[in-house]
Design a protein around this motif. Structure first.
Motif, PDB file in Angstrom:
ATOM      1  N   UNK A  63       0.881  -1.333  -0.018  1.00 48.88           N
ATOM      2  CA  UNK A  63      -0.026   0.037  -0.096  1.00 48.88           C
ATOM      3  C   UNK A  63       0.911   1.383   0.044  1.00 48.88           C
ATOM      4  N   UNK A  64       1.907   1.191   0.752  1.00 50.05           N
ATOM      5  CA  UNK A  64       2.847   2.306   0.674  1.00 50.05           C
ATOM      6  C   UNK A  64       4.475   1.945   0.462  1.00 50.05           C
ATOM      7  N   UNK A  65       4.904   2.879  -0.363  1.00 50.80           N
ATOM      8  CA  UNK A  65       6.201   2.238  -0.402  1.00 50.80           C
ATOM      9  C   UNK A  65       7.271   2.676   0.720  1.00 50.80           C
ATOM     10  N   UNK A  66       6.886   3.550   1.576  1.00 50.08           N
ATOM     11  CA  UNK A  66       7.604   3.901   2.477  1.00 50.08           C
ATOM     12  C   UNK A  66       7.675   2.978   3.864  1.00 50.08           C
ATOM     13  N   UNK A  67       8.913   2.249   4.035  1.00 49.35           N
ATOM     14  CA  UNK A  67       8.993   1.512   5.197  1.00 49.35           C
ATOM     15  C   UNK A  67       8.271   1.796   6.642  1.00 49.35           C
ATOM     16  N   UNK A  68       9.018   3.278   6.915  1.00 47.25           N
ATOM     17  CA  UNK A  68       8.293   3.554   8.242  1.00 47.25           C
ATOM     18  C   UNK A  68       6.811   3.660   8.168  1.00 47.25           C
ATOM     19  N   UNK A  69       6.259   3.960   7.199  1.00 45.56           N
ATOM     20  CA  UNK A  69       4.793   4.114   7.440  1.00 45.56           C
ATOM     21  C   UNK A  69       4.081   2.679   7.389  1.00 45.56           C
ATOM     22  N   UNK A  70       4.754   1.691   6.531  1.00 41.16           N
ATOM     23  CA  UNK A  70       4.421   0.187   6.452  1.00 41.16           C
ATOM     24  C   UNK A  70       4.472  -0.428   7.979  1.00 41.16           C
ATOM     25  N   UNK A  71       5.493   0.159   8.709  1.00 40.92           N
ATOM     26  CA  UNK A  71       5.937  -0.451   9.860  1.00 40.92           C
ATOM     27  C   UNK A  71       4.875   0.323  10.852  1.00 40.92           C
ATOM     28  N   UNK A  72       4.534   1.471  10.743  1.00 39.52           N
ATOM     29  CA  UNK A  72       3.404   1.937  11.596  1.00 39.52           C
ATOM     30  C   UNK A  72       2.239   1.271  11.394  1.00 39.52           C
ATOM     31  N   UNK A  73       1.833   0.927  10.087  1.00 42.40           N
ATOM     32  CA  UNK A  73       0.438   0.425  10.014  1.00 42.40           C
ATOM     33  C   UNK A  73       0.518  -1.186  10.771  1.00 42.40           C
ATOM     34  N   UNK A  74       1.643  -1.825  10.197  1.00 41.44           N
ATOM     35  CA  UNK A  74       1.727  -3.230  10.885  1.00 41.44           C
ATOM     36  C   UNK A  74       1.528  -3.147  12.257  1.00 41.44           C
ATOM     37  N   UNK A  75       2.200  -2.310  12.972  1.00 46.43           N
ATOM     38  CA  UNK A  75       2.198  -2.230  14.530  1.00 46.43           C
ATOM     39  C   UNK A  75       0.603  -2.022  14.757  1.00 46.43           C
ATOM     40  N   UNK A  76       0.173  -0.850  14.136  1.00 46.32           N
ATOM     41  CA  UNK A  76      -1.365  -0.695  14.590  1.00 46.32           C
ATOM     42  C   UNK A  76      -2.069  -2.018  14.150  1.00 46.32           C
ATOM     43  N   UNK A  77      -1.649  -2.807  13.147  1.00 45.26           N
ATOM     44  CA  UNK A  77      -2.653  -3.916  12.947  1.00 45.26           C
ATOM     45  C   UNK A  77      -2.800  -4.702  13.957  1.00 45.26           C
ATOM     46  N   UNK A  78      -1.323  -5.205  14.681  1.00 47.35           N
ATOM     47  CA  UNK A  78      -1.148  -5.972  15.902  1.00 47.35           C
ATOM     48  C   UNK A  78      -1.946  -5.431  17.117  1.00 47.35           C
TER      49      UNK A  78
END
Lengths: 194, 176
Positions: A40-55
């Motif tokens: 969804x986002x090429x930005x790794x920081x954003x992807x990590x933030x999303x992933x944390x939020x998911x868990x």
């Protein structure tokens, strides 16, 4: 191959108050969740933030997991909704499946560079880069089918679509991926063909 | 859909293991006998191999799990939605709306003059002229309205009874 307790065992222990064992579920699925977020986002920081939020969301609503589907299917549903909410908040447009022209520009800009590099690329690198050239919808459905090992029925449930529609979307996504591979990584495609 | 697309779609179905046994047998025969199908099948099979065996997962940072465990330590698991959503209340609301719709329908049908439809009269069995000087009193005093109000009173009493019972049980369980 999955080792250790099965997901449902871990979930029932977490629901009984053993918070620490939730780390096991996180470790088991973090790469899948992170990879889908990266589609969804090429930005790794954003992807990590999303992933944390998911868990965190999954933990808070763990009591709502009824067990009528795989835990991963339930988790990927949260990934999809969280990604869309995140992108809306950040006002990053989510491109439509059929909006091929959006990616054409980036495609053309990088093709010459890629052609020179192709010989040095491994198959894994090539397919990974070709995936990045796909639309969010295409890359997501391929990731869910091949990497997250979800069936068409499960993908349908995650994306809120009919399994037959999921099948058609997967077929089109693979077709577009093949086109990208032929266009940018012809050497690897030829190497495989011969 | 053109012939080429149809071929690819059928081959993908075959590779994915979808479709009936008859379909699969038919595709197998086509691959064995037709060079065009054979070439396309091998091409798709290579892409399938790339996707299945060479597509790698990305990894988040080393602290990822730790960050999540720190975050969730501040939270409690929320109770399951089914534990606080009372189905009886939902059914009660649904019942109220169904009764309202039925009452309106019955009242509306009751106002119709079925013998009025004819070539010289309006085609509609409802006398629209009546709507201009509508007397709300005639509906409030009608038998239908009384029945409708009675049903709602009974529903309200049932809901009140259930609520009081629930409170009583809750108080008893707390004191014991």
């Amino acid at each position: 191959m999955q080792t250790g307790p099965v997901d449902t065992e871990i979930i029932s222990r977490v629901l009984k108050g053993d918070q620490a064992i939730y780390a096991e579920l996180v470790k088991r699925y973090q790469n899948f969740v992170f990879t889908i977020a990266l589609r969804y986002t090429p930005n790794r920081e954003d992807a990590e933030e999303i992933a944390q939020d998911v868990f965190v969301k999954a933990y808070r609503s763990l009591a709502d997991f009824r067990g009528d589907s795989k835990f991963s299917t339930w988790l990927y549903t949260i990934v999809t909704t969280t990604c869309i909410t995140f992108l809306r908040k950040k006002r990053i447009p989510v491109h439509s499946l059929d909006n091929e022209r959006v990616f054409e520009v980036a495609d053309n800009q990088n093709s010459a560079f890629r052609a020179n590099q192709v010989e040095q690329k491994s198959k894994a690198q090539a397919i990974q880069e070709a995936m990045r050239l796909l639309s969010v919808d295409d890359a997501r459905i391929i990731t869910l089918f091949y990497q997250a090992e979800q069936s068409l029925e499960e993908i349908g449930r995650i994306l809120g679509i009919d399994p037959n529609t999921a099948k058609v979307k997967l077929h089109r996504a693979r077709q577009r991926l093949k086109e990208k591979m032929v266009k940018h990584y012809a050497e690897i495609v030829n190497e495989l063909t011969h | 859909m053109n012939k080429h697309q149809n071929m690819e779609e059928r081959l993908w179905n075959y590779i994915d293991g979808a479709g009936s046994a008859d379909d699969r047998l038919f595709i197998e025969q086509l691959i064995a006998t037709n060079q065009g199908w054979k070439t396309k099948y091998q091409e798709l099979l290579q892409l399938q191999d790339l996707l299945s065996n060479h597509l790698e997962l990305d990894e988040p940072s080393m602290r990822f799990t730790q960050n999540i465990m720190e975050s969730i330590s501040k939270y409690h698991i929320a109770p399951a939605a089914k534990s606080y959503i009372n189905k009886r209340i939902i059914w009660g609301i649904a019942g109220f709306f169904i009764c309202s719709i039925l009452a309106l329908l019955i009242a509306g049908i009751g106002q119709m003059n079925w013998s009025a439809a004819g070539p010289t009269e309006s085609a509609s069995p409802i006398n629209l002229g009546k709507l201009n000087h509508l007397d709300p009193g005639q509906f409030i005093n009608s038998t239908y309205t009384t029945i409708f109000m009675m049903i709602n009173v009974v529903l309200a009493l049932v809901l009140l009874d259930r609520y009081l019972n629930y409170r009583k049980t809750k108080t008893e369980s707390k004191s014991s």
